[in-house]
Design a protein around this motif. Structure first.
Motif, mmCIF file in Angstrom:
data_model
loop_
_atom_site.group_PDB
_atom_site.id
_atom_site.type_symbol
_atom_site.label_atom_id
_atom_site.label_comp_id
_atom_site.label_asym_id
_atom_site.label_seq_id
_atom_site.Cartn_x
_atom_site.Cartn_y
_atom_site.Cartn_z
ATOM 1 N N ALA A 98 0.852 -1.187 0.000
ATOM 2 C CA ALA A 98 0.000 0.000 0.000
ATOM 3 C C ALA A 98 0.890 1.239 0.000
ATOM 4 C CB ALA A 98 -0.900 -0.006 1.228
ATOM 5 N N ALA A 99 0.685 2.129 -0.953
ATOM 6 C CA ALA A 99 1.486 3.336 -1.063
ATOM 7 C C ALA A 99 0.573 4.522 -1.342
ATOM 8 C CB ALA A 99 2.518 3.187 -2.184
ATOM 9 N N ASP A 100 1.102 5.718 -1.144
ATOM 10 C CA ASP A 100 0.304 6.924 -1.351
ATOM 11 C C ASP A 100 0.322 7.403 -2.797
ATOM 12 O OD1 ASP A 100 2.950 7.656 -1.329
ATOM 13 O OD2 ASP A 100 2.659 9.469 -0.153
ATOM 14 N N ARG A 101 1.057 6.713 -3.686
ATOM 15 C CA ARG A 101 1.108 7.119 -5.097
ATOM 16 C C ARG A 101 1.230 5.890 -5.989
ATOM 17 N NH1 ARG A 101 6.051 8.445 -2.714
ATOM 18 N NH2 ARG A 101 5.228 10.447 -2.161
ATOM 19 N N GLN A 102 0.890 6.078 -7.256
ATOM 20 C CA GLN A 102 1.001 4.983 -8.217
ATOM 21 C C GLN A 102 2.433 4.850 -8.703
ATOM 22 O OE1 GLN A 102 -1.709 6.154 -11.300
ATOM 23 N NE2 GLN A 102 -3.233 4.687 -10.621
ATOM 24 N N GLY A 103 2.758 3.710 -9.229
ATOM 25 C CA GLY A 103 4.060 3.491 -9.845
ATOM 26 C C GLY A 103 5.101 3.033 -8.845
ATOM 27 N N ALA A 104 6.319 2.931 -9.325
ATOM 28 C CA ALA A 104 7.414 2.466 -8.495
ATOM 29 C C ALA A 104 7.805 3.537 -7.479
ATOM 30 C CB ALA A 104 8.619 2.127 -9.372
ATOM 31 N N LEU A 105 8.145 3.082 -6.276
ATOM 32 C CA LEU A 105 8.583 4.007 -5.244
ATOM 33 C C LEU A 105 10.065 4.314 -5.430
ATOM 34 C CD1 LEU A 105 6.792 2.418 -2.181
ATOM 35 C CD2 LEU A 105 6.038 4.333 -3.570
ATOM 36 N N SER A 106 10.483 5.479 -4.978
ATOM 37 C CA SER A 106 11.868 5.896 -5.128
ATOM 38 C C SER A 106 12.774 5.097 -4.209
ATOM 39 C CB SER A 106 11.999 7.387 -4.794
ATOM 40 O OG SER A 106 13.362 7.768 -4.769
ATOM 41 N N PRO A 107 13.917 4.623 -4.712
ATOM 42 C CA PRO A 107 14.855 3.930 -3.830
ATOM 43 C C PRO A 107 15.542 4.893 -2.861
ATOM 44 C CG PRO A 107 15.792 4.156 -6.010
ATOM 45 C CD PRO A 107 14.369 4.641 -6.092
ATOM 46 N N TYR A 108 15.368 6.209 -3.058
ATOM 47 C CA TYR A 108 15.998 7.218 -2.207
ATOM 48 C C TYR A 108 15.069 7.711 -1.109
ATOM 49 C CZ TYR A 108 19.112 7.183 -6.159
ATOM 50 O OH TYR A 108 19.954 6.782 -7.152
ATOM 51 N N GLY A 109 13.872 7.139 -0.985
ATOM 52 C CA GLY A 109 12.941 7.555 0.048
ATOM 53 C C GLY A 109 12.265 8.866 -0.304
#
Length: 61
Positions: free
Chosen positions: A30-41
């Motif tokens: 579960a994330a607050d945005r679509q797509g891949a999450l940043s590896p840098y936080g």
């Protein structure tokens, strides 16, 4: 063709989690945005300074 033995064993995932009645198993992050999450936080770019120090080799003479 193979004979069907009355069971649909190939359609049941044995790793599917058991949950209480009325609940839903979560199978995705579960994330607050679509797509891949940043590896840098939550770091925003460009940075004012880069926290990197290049290693220098000391040669023994």
């Amino acid at each position: 063709m193979a004979k069907e033995n009355g069971k649909k064993a190939g359609r049941i995932d044995p790793t599917w989690p058991e949950v209480p009645e009325g609940e839903h198993p979560v199978s995705e992050l579960a994330a607050d945005r679509q797509g891949a999450l940043s590896p840098y936080g939550d770091t925003t770019f460009p940075l004012e300074a880069v926290p990197y120090e290049h290693p220098e080799t000391q040669i023994n003479k």
